[in-house]
Each structure stands twice: as structure tokens, then as C-alpha cells.
Design an enzyme around this catalytic site. Structure first.
Site, PDB file in Angstrom:
ATOM      1  N   ASP A  72       1.919  -1.914   1.955  1.00  0.00           N
ATOM      2  CA  ASP A  72       1.671  -2.709   2.998  1.00  0.00           C
ATOM      3  C   ASP A  72       2.664  -2.004   4.648  1.00  0.00           C
ATOM      4  OD1 ASP A  72       2.020  -6.109   4.051  1.00  0.00           O
ATOM      5  OD2 ASP A  72       3.472  -5.134   4.893  1.00  0.00           O
ATOM      6  N   THR A  73       1.998  -2.847   5.793  1.00  0.00           N
ATOM      7  CA  THR A  73       2.171  -1.953   7.022  1.00  0.00           C
ATOM      8  C   THR A  73       2.311  -3.052   7.816  1.00  0.00           C
ATOM      9  OG1 THR A  73       0.597  -0.138   6.533  1.00  0.00           O
ATOM     10  CG2 THR A  73       1.457  -0.248   8.927  1.00  0.00           C
TER      11      THR A  73
END
Length: 194
Positions: A72-73
Site C-alpha cells: 500500500d502507498t
């Protein structure tokens, strides 16, 4: 992507697929469908780590015999977490906040082996500086539709490349998958299997 690929990428991101393919590891893609709005953590490293793990665990239920990679970013601008924009107006507001400043791009990776219930996780952070981009440029960029599926409303390897004047750290982290970290975590996980 054969059915007997040892690794499953728990992400719909085409950018993550490209980066993982670069490592030369065979994998298949299974989208987790995790609701990203119901998180406990509020800081960027904690939030991304939580979502990366939740994505991996959701997919592990479907592929219990495979090694699962979740990621996830988000963008961290002075402690404010920016995810994907909800609308073009939201994208413009985000990009206006980012222009002329330096922000952190935080990407977490969670590698899970459901067979042994072992996991290895890490968070990579890269600093990105954007020039003072004009509203006209931002509006034209948003009209391409590209920012709508990206944390902070931009993709560094796409149309926003012209906005970025400095990158301190691993560019892959900004694109969405820190490949050096992934390689380390996968090695630790496969070592555990043997």
C-alpha cells in the site's frame, strides 16, 4: 502468469505488476477487495503497513498454499496522509498542496506465507519535491484521468514526471513497490519455507 505461480500479488495496480515482473518472479494477481477506509492507524507508515497486511490476509484466504504479497502507498505531507483522490476537484486540491514542497511517499510491503503463518514486513520512504506547478498544468493533467487511481493524485512515471524536481530515495517506492525491499522480504519468507 501461470496458475502454479508461487507468489500472489494482492493488488490491482498495473504499476505494482510491472515492478514485480521486473524482479523475474512468476506471480499471479488476486485483488483483495479490502475496504481501505476502515483503518485503525492514522500515521502514514502505520496506515500503509495495516493495509498491506489486510490485503495480503484477505487474499491468503483464497490462496492458502501460495506466498502472498500485499502493498500500500500513501503520501505524507507534514503529517497529513493523502490517499487516492475522490474526485477531480479533490485531485486538484491535493496537487495544489503538494506543489512547491517536499513530501514523503510511504509504501509498505507485507509478505505472508499462509502455510506456515509466517510474515515479513517493511516500510520504504522516499522524499519527493515538486516544483510550483501552475493551475493550468494541474488541470490539464487531471483531465487525462491518470491521477484518479494514484495516492496524492499523481504518478511519477506518468504525466506528473514533469512536475517533480527532486527524488531522494528509491524511485520504485514512489511508483508503488520498493523492489529492493520486496526482494529482501521474499528471500526471508522462502528461506523460512525450506
Amino acid at each position: 502468469m501461470t496458475a502454479d505461480a508461487p507468489l500472489v500479488l494482492a493488488s490491482a495496480s498495473p504499476r505494482r505488476r510491472e515492478l514485480l515482473a521486473r524482479l523475474g518472479v512468476p506471480f499471479e494477481v488476486v485483488v483483495s477487495g479490502v475496504d481501505e477506509s476502515s483503518t485503525v492507524a492514522t500515521d502514514a507508515p502505520g496506515l500503509t503497513a495495516e493495509l498491506a497486511e489486510r490485503k495480503a490476509r484477505a487474499v491468503a484466504a483464497l490462496r492458502p498454499d501460495r506466498i502472498i504479497l500485499g502493498s500500500d502507498t500513501v503520501i505524507d505531507l507534514d503529517g497529513r496522509v493523502l490517499g487516492k483522490p475522490e474526485s477531480p476537484d479533490h485531485a486538484l486540491a491535493m496537487l495544489r498542496d503538494l506543489r512547491g514542497r517536499t513530501h514523503r511517499v510511504v509504501t509498505a510491503v507485507f509478505v505472508l506465507d499462509p502455510a506456515t503463518d509466517t510474515s515479513h514486513a517493511g516500510v520504504a520512504i522516499t522524499m519527493v519535491t515538486m516544483r510550483d506547478v501552475s493551475d493550468a498544468e494541474l488541470t490539464a493533467y487531471i483531465a487525462t484521468g491518470e491521477p484518479m487511481d494514484a495516492a496524492g493524485a499523481y504518478t511519477i512515471q506518468g504525466g506528473a514526471a514533469a512536475f517533480v524536481i527532486g527524488v531522494e530515495g528509491d524511485l520504485d517506492t514512489v511508483i508503488g513497490l520498493p523492489t529492493a525491499l520486496v526482494r529482501t522480504l521474499l528471500a526471508a519468507t522462502t528461506d523460512h519455507r525450506h
